[in-house]
Design an enzyme around this catalytic site. Structure first.
Site, short mmCIF file in Angstrom:
data_model
loop_
_atom_site.label_atom_id
_atom_site.label_comp_id
_atom_site.label_asym_id
_atom_site.label_seq_id
_atom_site.Cartn_x
_atom_site.Cartn_y
_atom_site.Cartn_z
N GLY A 80 0.84 -1.18 0.00
CA GLY A 80 0.00 0.00 0.00
C GLY A 80 0.88 1.23 0.00
O GLY A 80 2.00 1.21 0.50
N CYS B 228 5.37 -0.02 7.86
CA CYS B 228 5.09 1.13 7.00
C CYS B 228 6.35 1.53 6.25
O CYS B 228 7.43 1.57 6.85
CB CYS B 228 4.59 2.29 7.86
SG CYS B 228 4.19 3.77 6.93
N GLU C 170 -3.72 2.76 5.01
CA GLU C 170 -3.46 3.78 3.99
C GLU C 170 -4.38 4.99 4.17
O GLU C 170 -3.96 6.14 3.98
CB GLU C 170 -3.61 3.19 2.58
CG GLU C 170 -2.64 2.08 2.25
CD GLU C 170 -1.18 2.41 2.55
OE1 GLU C 170 -0.78 3.59 2.35
OE2 GLU C 170 -0.44 1.53 2.98
#
Length: 184
Positions: free
Chosen positions: A44, A96, A139
């Site tokens: 993502g 992330c 996201e």
């Protein structure tokens, strides 16, 4: 074109992204975002992570071959709005691209309903659950100015403070280009 990924500490990651004018041609940007995300081995990527404070994110779970539920999960979300989150919250270890080499368990609701525009500016409203919902929630947080570390308890955040400071200074190993806000 592969963009560098903006690291933790950059103000763009903390601001609520702006709506995109309907009909704007996003084809090249979306292609570039997929190329950037795949180059960084992500699933993502939100526009703020490449320094653009606009309400756009992409997902691609098809690269996770051991997750058959994600076999067809590749799409762009333009000007999304999560309408509803429901179900039991469940923990899962998240990471992330803007906070490399840190993974922590985060609790999120199991289901969501989201309204958005697809790449052709067609309005959509869909429901997702499980890992699909989690990826979208992660996201979506980016375009709201939130990061997964915001969900961690105070003690855990304090324990990560040094690592997060190093990331913001660019003192982190990645196999992709980065922009570190405090790099000298």
């Amino acid at each position: 074109m592969i963009y560098p990924i903006v690291m933790y500490g950059d103000p763009v990651l903390r601001q609520r992204a702006k709506d995109i004018e309907q009909g704007t041609d996003l084809k090249q940007l979306i292609e570039d975002m997929y190329e950037t995300m795949h180059g960084a081995s992500g699933i993502g990527l939100a526009a703020p992570q490449i320094g653009k404070a606009i309400r756009l994110f992409i997902v691609d779970g098809t690269v996770l071959e051991d997750e058959p539920t994600l076999a067809d999960f590749k799409k762009a979300f333009i000007n999304p709005l999560i309408v509803e989150e429901s179900g039991e919250a469940w923990e899962y270890e998240e990471g992330c691209l803007s906070i490399p080499n840190i993974r922590e368990k985060v609790a999120r609701k199991a289901k969501l309903k989201i309204r958005y525009f697809d790449e052709q500016w067609n309005p959509r409203e869909e429901e997702f659950d499980g890992l699909k919902a989690r990826i979208i929630q992660h996201e979506y947080d980016h375009i709201e100015g939130k990061l997964f570390v915001d969900y961690l308890p105070g003690l855990k955040k304090r324990l990560l403070k040094g690592k997060l400071a190093d990331i913001s200074k660019g003192k982190v190993d990645t196999d992709y280009r980065i922009i570190a806000p405090l790099k000298k």
